[in-house]
Design a protein around this motif. Structure first.
Motif, mmCIF file in Angstrom:
data_model
loop_
_atom_site.group_PDB
_atom_site.id
_atom_site.type_symbol
_atom_site.label_atom_id
_atom_site.label_comp_id
_atom_site.label_asym_id
_atom_site.label_seq_id
_atom_site.Cartn_x
_atom_site.Cartn_y
_atom_site.Cartn_z
ATOM 1 N N GLY A 61 0.810 -1.211 0.000
ATOM 2 C CA GLY A 61 0.000 0.000 0.000
ATOM 3 C C GLY A 61 0.846 1.265 0.000
ATOM 4 O O GLY A 61 0.528 2.240 -0.680
ATOM 5 N N TYR A 62 1.951 1.258 0.754
ATOM 6 C CA TYR A 62 2.843 2.415 0.764
ATOM 7 C C TYR A 62 3.702 2.488 -0.489
ATOM 8 O O TYR A 62 4.028 3.573 -0.972
ATOM 9 C CB TYR A 62 3.732 2.370 2.014
ATOM 10 C CG TYR A 62 3.026 2.847 3.255
ATOM 11 C CD1 TYR A 62 2.928 4.196 3.549
ATOM 12 C CD2 TYR A 62 2.442 1.942 4.134
ATOM 13 C CE1 TYR A 62 2.276 4.650 4.681
ATOM 14 C CE2 TYR A 62 1.785 2.377 5.271
ATOM 15 C CZ TYR A 62 1.709 3.728 5.544
ATOM 16 O OH TYR A 62 1.049 4.166 6.668
ATOM 17 N N LEU A 63 4.068 1.319 -1.035
ATOM 18 C CA LEU A 63 4.820 1.318 -2.285
ATOM 19 C C LEU A 63 3.991 1.914 -3.415
ATOM 20 O O LEU A 63 4.529 2.580 -4.313
ATOM 21 C CB LEU A 63 5.238 -0.118 -2.629
ATOM 22 C CG LEU A 63 6.065 -0.299 -3.906
ATOM 23 C CD1 LEU A 63 7.390 0.453 -3.802
ATOM 24 C CD2 LEU A 63 6.311 -1.781 -4.183
ATOM 25 N N ASP A 64 2.688 1.709 -3.345
ATOM 26 C CA ASP A 64 1.792 2.241 -4.380
ATOM 27 C C ASP A 64 1.798 3.774 -4.399
ATOM 28 O O ASP A 64 1.534 4.386 -5.438
ATOM 29 C CB ASP A 64 0.370 1.722 -4.128
ATOM 30 C CG ASP A 64 -0.568 2.059 -5.271
ATOM 31 O OD1 ASP A 64 -0.318 1.597 -6.398
ATOM 32 O OD2 ASP A 64 -1.540 2.805 -5.042
ATOM 33 N N ASP B 44 -3.410 -3.143 -10.134
ATOM 34 C CA ASP B 44 -3.071 -4.322 -10.936
ATOM 35 C C ASP B 44 -2.689 -5.445 -9.970
ATOM 36 O O ASP B 44 -1.641 -5.391 -9.322
ATOM 37 C CB ASP B 44 -1.906 -3.991 -11.870
ATOM 38 C CG ASP B 44 -1.615 -5.118 -12.849
ATOM 39 O OD1 ASP B 44 -1.596 -6.292 -12.418
ATOM 40 O OD2 ASP B 44 -1.387 -4.833 -14.036
ATOM 41 N N VAL B 45 -3.538 -6.470 -9.883
ATOM 42 C CA VAL B 45 -3.344 -7.538 -8.897
ATOM 43 C C VAL B 45 -2.014 -8.257 -9.109
ATOM 44 O O VAL B 45 -1.298 -8.567 -8.150
ATOM 45 C CB VAL B 45 -4.512 -8.540 -8.948
ATOM 46 C CG1 VAL B 45 -4.253 -9.718 -8.016
ATOM 47 C CG2 VAL B 45 -5.816 -7.853 -8.568
ATOM 48 N N ALA B 46 -1.656 -8.513 -10.362
ATOM 49 C CA ALA B 46 -0.400 -9.223 -10.643
ATOM 50 C C ALA B 46 0.801 -8.410 -10.149
ATOM 51 O O ALA B 46 1.737 -8.963 -9.551
ATOM 52 C CB ALA B 46 -0.279 -9.495 -12.142
ATOM 53 N N LEU B 47 0.780 -7.100 -10.381
ATOM 54 C CA LEU B 47 1.871 -6.249 -9.912
ATOM 55 C C LEU B 47 1.917 -6.206 -8.387
ATOM 56 O O LEU B 47 3.000 -6.243 -7.781
ATOM 57 C CB LEU B 47 1.711 -4.833 -10.463
ATOM 58 C CG LEU B 47 2.133 -4.603 -11.919
ATOM 59 C CD1 LEU B 47 1.855 -3.159 -12.319
ATOM 60 C CD2 LEU B 47 3.613 -4.926 -12.096
ATOM 61 N N GLU B 48 0.749 -6.129 -7.755
ATOM 62 C CA GLU B 48 0.696 -6.089 -6.290
ATOM 63 C C GLU B 48 1.231 -7.385 -5.686
ATOM 64 O O GLU B 48 1.990 -7.354 -4.703
ATOM 65 C CB GLU B 48 -0.734 -5.838 -5.830
ATOM 66 C CG GLU B 48 -1.236 -4.426 -6.141
ATOM 67 C CD GLU B 48 -2.685 -4.236 -5.757
ATOM 68 O OE1 GLU B 48 -3.093 -3.079 -5.526
ATOM 69 O OE2 GLU B 48 -3.427 -5.253 -5.693
ATOM 70 N N ILE B 49 0.866 -8.518 -6.267
ATOM 71 C CA ILE B 49 1.360 -9.802 -5.765
ATOM 72 C C ILE B 49 2.872 -9.884 -5.933
ATOM 73 O O ILE B 49 3.604 -10.307 -5.014
ATOM 74 C CB ILE B 49 0.665 -10.970 -6.486
ATOM 75 C CG1 ILE B 49 -0.805 -11.058 -6.063
ATOM 76 C CG2 ILE B 49 1.377 -12.287 -6.193
ATOM 77 C CD1 ILE B 49 -1.596 -12.105 -6.798
ATOM 78 N N THR B 50 3.354 -9.473 -7.115
ATOM 79 C CA THR B 50 4.797 -9.516 -7.368
ATOM 80 C C THR B 50 5.557 -8.637 -6.374
ATOM 81 O O THR B 50 6.577 -9.047 -5.803
ATOM 82 C CB THR B 50 5.102 -9.054 -8.798
ATOM 83 O OG1 THR B 50 4.416 -9.895 -9.724
ATOM 84 C CG2 THR B 50 6.601 -9.112 -9.072
ATOM 85 N N ALA B 51 5.044 -7.442 -6.146
ATOM 86 C CA ALA B 51 5.702 -6.525 -5.206
ATOM 87 C C ALA B 51 5.709 -7.095 -3.798
ATOM 88 O O ALA B 51 6.724 -7.029 -3.088
ATOM 89 C CB ALA B 51 4.990 -5.173 -5.226
ATOM 90 N N ALA B 52 4.594 -7.680 -3.375
ATOM 91 C CA ALA B 52 4.511 -8.252 -2.027
ATOM 92 C C ALA B 52 5.487 -9.408 -1.856
ATOM 93 O O ALA B 52 6.147 -9.535 -0.816
ATOM 94 C CB ALA B 52 3.085 -8.721 -1.747
ATOM 95 N N LEU B 53 5.586 -10.253 -2.880
ATOM 96 C CA LEU B 53 6.505 -11.397 -2.791
ATOM 97 C C LEU B 53 7.958 -10.939 -2.766
ATOM 98 O O LEU B 53 8.790 -11.507 -2.034
ATOM 99 C CB LEU B 53 6.262 -12.353 -3.954
ATOM 100 C CG LEU B 53 4.895 -13.049 -3.973
ATOM 101 C CD1 LEU B 53 4.772 -13.980 -5.177
ATOM 102 C CD2 LEU B 53 4.672 -13.829 -2.681
ATOM 103 N N VAL B 54 8.270 -9.913 -3.545
ATOM 104 C CA VAL B 54 9.640 -9.378 -3.533
ATOM 105 C C VAL B 54 9.966 -8.820 -2.145
ATOM 106 O O VAL B 54 11.059 -9.058 -1.600
ATOM 107 C CB VAL B 54 9.814 -8.295 -4.610
ATOM 108 C CG1 VAL B 54 11.136 -7.549 -4.417
ATOM 109 C CG2 VAL B 54 9.770 -8.922 -5.992
#
Length: 496
Positions: A154-157, A165-175
């Motif tokens: 949420g803060y990265l956004d 974009d769900v795919a981008l959010e998932i990728t960012a969270a996993l990283v």
């Protein structure tokens, strides 16, 4: 090259039960009047070598970094609906947490093994209590990591808009989850370095806002003393239930006692210093936001510190600055919690109470525990983003309020057990009254937190806790069968 804890144990296999978990296991439990120990747990292991990786500054940073994760950036808005009575809840939570820190310091002085609450519960009450403590703490750490990753996105956004974009959010969270995991896998030296740097970097902006905000304090912005309609006691208890999740981490130094230099002295000091430092930041930060943001605006705010900066200095640059501070804070918390998530299963595995793979380590880090814990947290994170079931995920986070308190409750009960029993090797007789008051206070504080968690969280937390009984039954059954086979083989060898 420094000697890792694993190398130390290999060089001296009697230095800790981890080396030979089955050989050091006594037979069936005995009553306190019949034996020096109350359950099947072995006697305390000798203190680890003084050359542990973490000194007092890093151990203190570990405690502060784990307590102040992402919570500091959300707390003012979360407790605003209860009114300024939440500041009283802050004071009570702080005193109770320091009492817990002192109890952990006393327990670590007597048994400075990695595992903290698990070690204390097992030593006092036996295998099953130790397993429940380790299992409960593991649940807390795994779900907390998932929650931190979701909040960090949420803060990265704010800095890098992902436009939902769900795919981008998932990728960012996993990283965000796996980068701290890689730091852990590189060895405890890197864990300490990341923790110290992240703690310093996040405290600079937080202290500037917390202290600077007091100069912009306007009493007109402060809401009513009790705004929830539950009465001041009900409002304070409800606010404490929210605040409790933000104070989880007081046990961090005790959990990693095996990696702390001179743990008999430094675990207690780091626990108290880290908790006190975190409390100062929490209280000042919340007070500054209460006085700079209008109460109704604060209740509806999703970024209270950003709103406070905007109110103090004008413009909208505060949101980006706070987002950076939040990401640094959460990365540091993920770094510390990734290590802690592996420590309780590691200690339990050494005693045969968790699968043996969790007891393996490399470069001083329980690598299998780190990988499994981060993998499970990643699954929770993906499910949260993919399903959009934010409410369900919030329920899981509330469950950690219950699961985090279970190890605290067992640890304080262990302290009281040694006091009541009058074990001279466990209790300092010259400080009996002080230790008894401290132990009773910490125990009552833990019970109060359980009550504040709410019926739903306690109910579902119990289900999570009892699900672990199947794991315990499986491991206990296998261990018993192995012991029988070993005894039968020994008898056959004697006959032959």
């Amino acid at each position: 090259m420094q000697t890792s804890p694993a190398a130390t144990r290999q060089a001296n296999p009697q230095a800790t039960p981890h080396a030979t978990p089955h050989a050091t296991r006594p037979s069936s439990p005995e009553t306190p009047d019949q034996a020096p120990a109350p359950g099947p747990a072995p006697a305390p292991a000798p203190a680890p070598a003084k050359s542990g990786r973490f000194g007092l500054p890093v151990a203190t940073a570990l405690v502060m970094g784990n307590i102040i994760g992402g919570g500091i950036f959300m707390i003012p808005a979360a407790v605003a609906p209860f009114g300024t009575v939440s500041l009283l809840a802050f004071a009570v939570i702080t005193v109770g947490s320091i009492a817990l820190a002192l109890v952990f310091g006393q327990l670590a002085r007597r048994n400075p093994r990695t595992g903290g609450p698990y070690v204390y519960a097992r030593e006092a009450f036996g295998d099953f209590a130790g397993f429940l403590s380790a299992w409960s703490y593991w649940i807390t750490a795994v779900v907390s990591n998932a929650a931190l990753a979701v909040a960090a996105v949420g803060y990265l956004d704010v800095l890098l808009p992902m436009h939902h974009d769900v795919a981008l959010e998932i990728t960012a969270a996993l990283v965000l989850q796996w980068l701290p995991a890689l730091a852990n896998l590189a060895g405890t030296r890197y864990v300490g370095a990341v923790q110290l740097v992240s703690t310093v970097l996040k405290f600079i902006p937080l202290l500037l806002i917390s202290v600077g905000g007091l100069f912009f304090f306007d009493p007109k912005n402060v809401g009513p003393f009790e705004a929830s309609g539950q009465g001041w006691m009900g409002g304070m208890t409800a606010a404490a239930a929210i605040l409790m999740f933000s104070y989880v981490g007081v046990e961090s130094a005790a959990m990693s006692a095996g990696q702390v230099r001179d743990p008999e002295r430094n675990v207690g000091r780091a626990s108290v210093l880290g908790t006190s430092g975190a409390a100062v930041v929490y209280l000042l930060g919340t007070l500054a936001v209460f006085g700079t943001v209008a109460h109704q605006q604060l209740v509806d705010s999703s970024a209270p510190f950003s709103d406070a900066v905007n109110a103090m200095f004008g413009g909208t640059w505060g949101g980006a600055a706070i987002a950076v501070a939040a990401l640094v804070s959460m990365t540091g918390a993920l770094n510390g919690w990734t290590l802690l998530a592996a420590q309780a299963p590691y200690a339990a595995a050494g005693d045969g109470l968790f699968p043996a793979a969790f007891g393996k380590e490399k470069r001083g880090v329980p690598t299998f525990g780190v990988l499994v814990s981060v993998a499970l947290a990643s699954v929770l994170t993906v499910v949260n983003f993919a399903s959009g079931a934010k409410g369900a995920f919030d329920v899981l986070v509330l469950i950690t309020t219950f699961t985090a308190v279970v190890p605290y409750l067992l640890s304080t009960a262990a302290q009281l057990y040694w006091l009541v029993r009058g074990a001279t090797d466990k209790v300092d007789g010259t400080r009996l009254v002080r230790d008894a008051v401290l132990g009773l206070g910490a125990f009552a504080f833990s019970i109060w937190l359980l009550a504040g968690a709410g019926y739903a969280a306690v109910y579902q937390g119990v289900l999570f806790l009892f699900a672990g009984i199947l794991v315990y039954v499986w491991l206990a059954g296998r261990r018993h069968r192995q012991e029988q086979q070993d005894q039968e083989q020994a008898r056959q060898e004697q006959v032959n």
